[in-house]
Design a protein around this motif. Sequence first.
Motif, mmCIF file in Angstrom:
data_model
loop_
_atom_site.group_PDB
_atom_site.id
_atom_site.type_symbol
_atom_site.label_atom_id
_atom_site.label_comp_id
_atom_site.label_asym_id
_atom_site.label_seq_id
_atom_site.Cartn_x
_atom_site.Cartn_y
_atom_site.Cartn_z
ATOM 1 N N VAL A 1 0.837 -1.196 0.000
ATOM 2 C CA VAL A 1 0.000 0.000 0.000
ATOM 3 C C VAL A 1 0.873 1.247 0.000
ATOM 4 C CG1 VAL A 1 -1.722 1.289 1.303
ATOM 5 C CG2 VAL A 1 -1.859 -1.187 1.212
ATOM 6 N N ALA A 2 1.870 1.256 0.887
ATOM 7 C CA ALA A 2 2.729 2.436 1.012
ATOM 8 C C ALA A 2 3.451 2.725 -0.292
ATOM 9 C CB ALA A 2 3.747 2.215 2.139
ATOM 10 N N MET A 3 3.938 1.679 -0.947
ATOM 11 C CA MET A 3 4.690 1.891 -2.176
ATOM 12 C C MET A 3 3.796 2.442 -3.279
ATOM 13 S SD MET A 3 7.701 1.491 -1.553
ATOM 14 C CE MET A 3 8.327 1.113 0.053
ATOM 15 N N SER A 4 2.572 1.917 -3.373
ATOM 16 C CA SER A 4 1.727 2.420 -4.454
ATOM 17 C C SER A 4 1.275 3.847 -4.181
ATOM 18 C CB SER A 4 0.543 1.486 -4.727
ATOM 19 O OG SER A 4 -0.015 1.043 -3.546
ATOM 20 N N ILE A 5 1.025 4.174 -2.910
ATOM 21 C CA ILE A 5 0.663 5.563 -2.606
ATOM 22 C C ILE A 5 1.844 6.471 -2.922
ATOM 23 C CG2 ILE A 5 0.024 7.205 -0.808
ATOM 24 C CD1 ILE A 5 -1.423 5.041 0.642
ATOM 25 N N LYS A 6 3.020 6.040 -2.531
ATOM 26 C CA LYS A 6 4.202 6.883 -2.736
ATOM 27 C C LYS A 6 4.440 7.103 -4.233
ATOM 28 C CE LYS A 6 8.605 8.014 -0.972
ATOM 29 N NZ LYS A 6 9.793 7.716 -0.221
ATOM 30 N N TYR A 7 4.246 6.041 -4.975
ATOM 31 C CA TYR A 7 4.406 6.139 -6.431
ATOM 32 C C TYR A 7 3.422 7.150 -7.003
ATOM 33 C CZ TYR A 7 4.989 4.463 -11.208
ATOM 34 O OH TYR A 7 5.249 4.380 -12.536
ATOM 35 N N ALA A 8 2.162 7.019 -6.561
ATOM 36 C CA ALA A 8 1.134 7.933 -7.052
ATOM 37 C C ALA A 8 1.465 9.375 -6.678
ATOM 38 C CB ALA A 8 -0.225 7.542 -6.473
ATOM 39 N N GLN A 9 1.986 9.557 -5.466
ATOM 40 C CA GLN A 9 2.341 10.907 -5.038
ATOM 41 C C GLN A 9 3.521 11.446 -5.835
ATOM 42 O OE1 GLN A 9 3.011 10.178 -0.870
ATOM 43 N NE2 GLN A 9 1.156 11.255 -0.293
ATOM 44 N N THR A 10 4.480 10.589 -6.094
ATOM 45 C CA THR A 10 5.688 11.043 -6.780
ATOM 46 C C THR A 10 5.371 11.500 -8.198
ATOM 47 O OG1 THR A 10 6.826 9.355 -5.527
ATOM 48 C CG2 THR A 10 8.097 10.467 -7.220
ATOM 49 N N VAL B 1 11.292 20.130 -0.316
ATOM 50 C CA VAL B 1 11.234 19.650 1.063
ATOM 51 C C VAL B 1 9.849 19.855 1.655
ATOM 52 C CG1 VAL B 1 12.147 19.967 3.385
ATOM 53 C CG2 VAL B 1 13.676 20.027 1.442
ATOM 54 N N LYS B 2 9.261 21.014 1.400
ATOM 55 C CA LYS B 2 7.986 21.315 2.033
ATOM 56 C C LYS B 2 6.886 20.360 1.564
ATOM 57 C CE LYS B 2 4.830 25.042 2.931
ATOM 58 N NZ LYS B 2 4.187 26.127 2.198
ATOM 59 N N SER B 3 6.797 20.182 0.261
ATOM 60 C CA SER B 3 5.745 19.280 -0.214
ATOM 61 C C SER B 3 6.044 17.841 0.172
ATOM 62 C CB SER B 3 5.553 19.412 -1.727
ATOM 63 O OG SER B 3 6.770 19.311 -2.380
ATOM 64 N N SER B 4 7.332 17.509 0.298
ATOM 65 C CA SER B 4 7.635 16.145 0.730
ATOM 66 C C SER B 4 7.101 15.899 2.124
ATOM 67 C CB SER B 4 9.137 15.880 0.760
ATOM 68 O OG SER B 4 9.781 16.500 -0.262
ATOM 69 N N ILE B 5 7.267 16.898 3.005
ATOM 70 C CA ILE B 5 6.775 16.714 4.370
ATOM 71 C C ILE B 5 5.263 16.494 4.356
ATOM 72 C CG2 ILE B 5 6.444 17.851 6.607
ATOM 73 C CD1 ILE B 5 9.119 19.104 6.313
ATOM 74 N N TYR B 6 4.571 17.309 3.557
ATOM 75 C CA TYR B 6 3.111 17.154 3.483
ATOM 76 C C TYR B 6 2.732 15.797 2.909
ATOM 77 C CZ TYR B 6 1.791 21.733 5.123
ATOM 78 O OH TYR B 6 1.570 22.807 5.927
ATOM 79 N N SER B 7 3.364 15.452 1.787
ATOM 80 C CA SER B 7 3.003 14.184 1.148
ATOM 81 C C SER B 7 3.283 13.020 2.076
ATOM 82 C CB SER B 7 3.802 13.989 -0.140
ATOM 83 O OG SER B 7 3.656 15.093 -0.967
ATOM 84 N N PHE B 8 4.449 13.103 2.731
ATOM 85 C CA PHE B 8 4.837 11.992 3.596
ATOM 86 C C PHE B 8 3.841 11.833 4.743
ATOM 87 C CE2 PHE B 8 7.329 9.960 6.950
ATOM 88 C CZ PHE B 8 7.804 8.875 6.246
ATOM 89 N N SER B 9 3.442 12.981 5.345
ATOM 90 C CA SER B 9 2.475 12.894 6.444
ATOM 91 C C SER B 9 1.164 12.321 5.966
ATOM 92 C CB SER B 9 2.208 14.268 7.038
ATOM 93 O OG SER B 9 3.370 15.009 7.088
ATOM 94 N N MET B 10 0.739 12.745 4.770
ATOM 95 C CA MET B 10 -0.518 12.221 4.235
ATOM 96 C C MET B 10 -0.417 10.722 4.020
ATOM 97 S SD MET B 10 -2.661 14.106 1.385
ATOM 98 C CE MET B 10 -1.768 15.512 0.873
ATOM 99 N N LEU B 11 0.716 10.315 3.446
ATOM 100 C CA LEU B 11 0.935 8.894 3.194
ATOM 101 C C LEU B 11 0.847 8.107 4.491
ATOM 102 C CD1 LEU B 11 2.175 6.340 1.847
ATOM 103 C CD2 LEU B 11 4.379 7.442 2.006
ATOM 104 N N VAL B 12 1.538 8.600 5.525
ATOM 105 C CA VAL B 12 1.584 7.834 6.770
ATOM 106 C C VAL B 12 0.223 7.791 7.449
ATOM 107 C CG1 VAL B 12 2.622 7.722 9.046
ATOM 108 C CG2 VAL B 12 4.022 8.274 7.092
ATOM 109 N N SER B 13 -0.495 8.941 7.436
ATOM 110 C CA SER B 13 -1.782 8.893 8.126
ATOM 111 C C SER B 13 -2.771 8.017 7.381
ATOM 112 C CB SER B 13 -2.335 10.296 8.340
ATOM 113 O OG SER B 13 -2.194 11.039 7.177
ATOM 114 N N THR B 14 -2.746 8.068 6.058
ATOM 115 C CA THR B 14 -3.613 7.174 5.298
ATOM 116 C C THR B 14 -3.283 5.724 5.610
ATOM 117 O OG1 THR B 14 -3.408 8.781 3.540
ATOM 118 C CG2 THR B 14 -4.544 6.759 3.010
#
Lengths: 231, 260
Positions: free
Chosen positions: B168-177, B185-198
């Motif tokens: 799940v994490a890999m496919s979300i990360k792929y979709a985000q990337t 850096v800023k958007s990475s922090i947001y994306s990463f937090s979204m990924l983890v909370s999801t």
Amino acid sequence: MHIMEGFLPTPWWQLWFAISIPVIMFGIYKLNKMVEYKREILPLLAVAGAFIFVLSSLKLPSVTGSCSHPTGTGLGAILFGPAVTAVLSTIVLLYQAIFLAHGGLTTLGANVFAMGIIGPLVGYAIYKAGMKFNFNAYAVVFLAATFADWATYVATASQLSLAFPAETGGILGSFKAFAGIFAVTQVPLAIMEGAVTTLIFKYIVQLKSEALIKLNAISKEGVRKLKGVTA
Amino acid sequence: MTTLLDDYALISPLRNRNNWLKLIIVAFGLLVGVSSTSPVTPLFIALSMSIATVFLGKTPLKLYLKILTAPLGFAFAGAVVIFFFFGSGSEILSFNIFGYPFIANSEGINMATLVVSRTFSGMCCLFFLAFTTPMVELFAVLKKTRLPESFIELSMLIYRYIFVFLDVAMSIKYAQTIRLGYKDVKSSIYSFSMLVSTLFLQSWEQGEKLYLAMDSRCYNGKMMMFDAKRPVELSEIITASLYFIFILTIFYFTKNISVV
């Protein structure tokens, strides 16, 4: 932030095992009680453990360019309490040692002590104290996660300096050196982890606050306040 | 996709050997490595374990080397401190950086090389285990030990869910990337937090579903495992014993050797 396999010489790795094992036993005892009381908690804990593992295998974009990862124990402590987090971290550390050769088996005791016991304890204490005094919940989560990370890193540096005291200045001297080297990556990283944990907390509050209430991590009023709803 | 060493362990020919034998060899390597007093023994253990992993275990050499170099960074960072601050003895190397004296003496240098070699040998032992023994096999071993039942159950469930979430994490990360979620850096922090909370919320729901599914199949806190019988062959015992004796001999004769 794990001590590698074979890094700690003989009296020390046994010592850290001796300190960590009672805590893990206590955690397992707590776990058994929880499972007896509410059987549906076991699968939940399992996914939480897997969550910590996946979290620590995802690389966090770090300012210094080094690829470091969040420990996730701050979040674990907030959600599940320190005793259970200790058990979860032990399992996760075991898997990291066997799967990824992150950390090690002889140093498992020392790593559990730093990452699974000291870090969560500090994070949990800050979280509970902050929530009691009604500080802003997001600020409290940020501080809890950041300090949990720092506590882990200070504990690791102390373990290393106890094992390898410096010639001049003794334990304190080598502590300064170890802490100095790790500070380069750990200080910004902990702040990043704090920020990320806060955002995670925020998303969870917005999307599934009942999960947090069920875990006793936050009260109903707290959620209502955070959501800005006045009932 | 993250490559887990377990994938390689499943296809390794050494998988079909007795688990206890492998565990004993690894434990022996770890303990001798950590208690050795000269860098010779750990380096020898590292070499023999690597050969066993690559040639007997049929692990791709390139992958093995790549994975081996990664965790060494931490070992070196720690070793640098020991190098300059630990122990006493004759001064070998000294210089000043920004007015701070850096002095390396013989004891410190010896300790640093010893620690790095111990770490290296320990890692080779762990990799041997990781590349030849799938976790499923280790569970069967764990079940035989006297560890608390709930601890083992929890480990098994965690193991199962690691793979689900990694996917799940890999496919979300792929979709985000591909949507430029990690462009700075800023958007990475947001994306990463979204990924983890999801991920957390998904895990939560999965956990509830898992409980229902297991409960309706009469789960009572004990999962039964298939434990394949793999008797140790005499030749394996002899080889292992010879190896142990050989290592101990090296250990004995090189115990006083040091770099400086």
